[in-house]
Enzyme design. Structure first.
Site, PDB file in Angstrom:
ATOM      1  N   CYS A   1      -0.812   0.851   4.284  1.00  0.00           N
ATOM      2  CA  CYS A   1      -0.419   1.650   3.127  1.00  0.00           C
ATOM      3  C   CYS A   1       0.759   2.539   3.511  1.00  0.00           C
ATOM      4  O   CYS A   1       0.664   3.315   4.458  1.00  0.00           O
ATOM      5  CB  CYS A   1      -1.575   2.519   2.643  1.00  0.00           C
ATOM      6  SG  CYS A   1      -2.963   1.578   2.029  1.00  0.00           S
TER       7      CYS A   1
ATOM      8  N   CYS B   1      -7.483   0.016   3.275  1.00  0.00           N
ATOM      9  CA  CYS B   1      -6.282  -0.774   3.571  1.00  0.00           C
ATOM     10  C   CYS B   1      -5.652  -0.381   4.897  1.00  0.00           C
ATOM     11  O   CYS B   1      -4.684  -0.994   5.335  1.00  0.00           O
ATOM     12  CB  CYS B   1      -5.269  -0.696   2.432  1.00  0.00           C
ATOM     13  SG  CYS B   1      -4.501   0.897   2.188  1.00  0.00           S
TER      14      CYS B   1
ATOM     15  N   CYS C   1      -6.411  -1.082  -2.203  1.00  0.00           N
ATOM     16  CA  CYS C   1      -7.333  -1.699  -1.246  1.00  0.00           C
ATOM     17  C   CYS C   1      -6.664  -2.993  -0.768  1.00  0.00           C
ATOM     18  O   CYS C   1      -5.560  -3.309  -1.187  1.00  0.00           O
ATOM     19  CB  CYS C   1      -8.728  -1.919  -1.826  1.00  0.00           C
ATOM     20  SG  CYS C   1      -8.853  -3.099  -3.157  1.00  0.00           S
TER      21      CYS C   1
END
Length: 140
Positions: free
Chosen positions: A91, A87, A13
């Protein structure tokens, strides 16, 4: 893929201070040494959210010593399953990895009363993930 005989999971996250910490703690608690667990954040906070620590303590899991960690490409490469939690595009994606996106409310700035339902949803998802991975959850 991981080189170990157990599946490896990375929870990601933004701040690694709430959702990913709770998910990693539940997976560690329920999966034990039958699963390898990592968590990280794209922009890690300085500390884990105190309301998250309190909510997890209510569930019998102490995460007070945990610290947010920065997301690295090495952590992604070493994981079989990467679970993102808000996120977005930061990522990294690698071929051959299994990616899941868990849409969950962000506990940032929330009190423990608001964190409890998020915690409970995460526990349900972690239990389902263990079943998908063929790992028997520990009692608790």
């Amino acid at each position: 893929m991981s080189t170990s005989a157990v599946p490896s999971v990375l929870f990601v996250c933004v701040h690694n201070a709430g959702r990913s910490q709770m998910a990693a703690a539940f997976l560690t608690h329920l999966g034990g040494d039958r699963v390898e667990v990592r968590s990280a954040g794209s922009v890690p906070a300085d500390t884990v959210n105190p309301a998250v620590v309190e909510a997890m303590a209510e569930a019998g899991i102490d995460i007070s010593a945990e610290t947010p960690k920065v997301l690295t490409t090495e952590a992604v490469r070493a994981s079989d399953v990467v679970i993102t939690m808000g996120c977005g595009d930061v990522c990294p994606h690698f071929p051959g990895k299994r990616y899941l996106d868990w849409t969950l409310d962000d506990p940032a700035g929330q009190g423990v009363a608001a964190v409890r339902p998020i915690r409970d949803r995460i526990e349900q998802r972690v239990r389902a993930l263990l079943a998908e991975l063929g790992v028997e959850a520990a009692a608790g």
